[in-house]
Design a protein around this motif. Structure first.
Motif, short mmCIF file in Angstrom:
data_model
loop_
_atom_site.label_atom_id
_atom_site.label_comp_id
_atom_site.label_asym_id
_atom_site.label_seq_id
_atom_site.Cartn_x
_atom_site.Cartn_y
_atom_site.Cartn_z
N SER A 22 0.82 -1.21 0.00
CA SER A 22 0.00 0.00 0.00
C SER A 22 0.85 1.26 0.00
N PHE A 23 1.89 1.27 0.83
CA PHE A 23 2.75 2.45 0.89
C PHE A 23 3.56 2.63 -0.39
N VAL A 24 3.97 1.53 -1.00
CA VAL A 24 4.72 1.63 -2.26
C VAL A 24 3.83 2.21 -3.36
N GLU A 25 2.56 1.84 -3.35
CA GLU A 25 1.63 2.37 -4.34
C GLU A 25 1.19 3.80 -4.03
N GLY A 26 1.61 4.32 -2.89
CA GLY A 26 1.27 5.70 -2.53
C GLY A 26 -0.04 5.86 -1.80
N SER A 27 -0.59 4.78 -1.31
CA SER A 27 -1.86 4.84 -0.60
C SER A 27 -1.61 4.87 0.90
N PHE A 28 -2.36 5.71 1.58
CA PHE A 28 -2.22 5.79 3.03
C PHE A 28 -3.13 4.80 3.75
N VAL A 29 -3.78 3.93 3.01
CA VAL A 29 -4.57 2.86 3.62
C VAL A 29 -3.65 1.88 4.33
N GLY A 30 -2.37 1.95 4.02
CA GLY A 30 -1.38 1.10 4.68
C GLY A 30 -1.36 1.29 6.18
N ILE A 31 -1.81 2.45 6.65
CA ILE A 31 -1.85 2.70 8.10
C ILE A 31 -2.79 1.70 8.77
N VAL A 32 -3.89 1.38 8.11
CA VAL A 32 -4.82 0.39 8.65
C VAL A 32 -4.14 -0.97 8.73
N TRP A 33 -3.36 -1.31 7.72
CA TRP A 33 -2.64 -2.59 7.72
C TRP A 33 -1.60 -2.63 8.83
#
Length: 63
Positions: A22-33
């Motif tokens: 998620s972070f590599v793709e530039g999405s901040f949804v990675g915080i949930v992960w």
């Protein structure tokens, strides 16, 4: 290692991998992960410690 601890550890590893993607793709949804990885990591430690304490109690009562 207890089965629930292994499952929680597997969820933790998968959540970390999903966070990295998620972070590599530039999405901040990675915080949930990342939060899910933290919770599952704590669950794994809990089940490992619980099994260790139960094993010690059984050993103390049996001999």
């Amino acid at each position: 290692m207890p089965r629930l601890a292994l499952m929680a550890l597997a969820v933790c590893v998968l959540a970390v991998a999903a966070a990295v993607v998620s972070f590599v793709e530039g999405s901040f949804v990675g915080i949930v992960w990342v939060l899910l990885a933290g919770i599952s990591s704590n669950m794994a430690w809990f089940y490992v410690r619980k099994a260790k304490i139960e094993r010690e109690q059984r050993a103390a009562t049996s001999g």
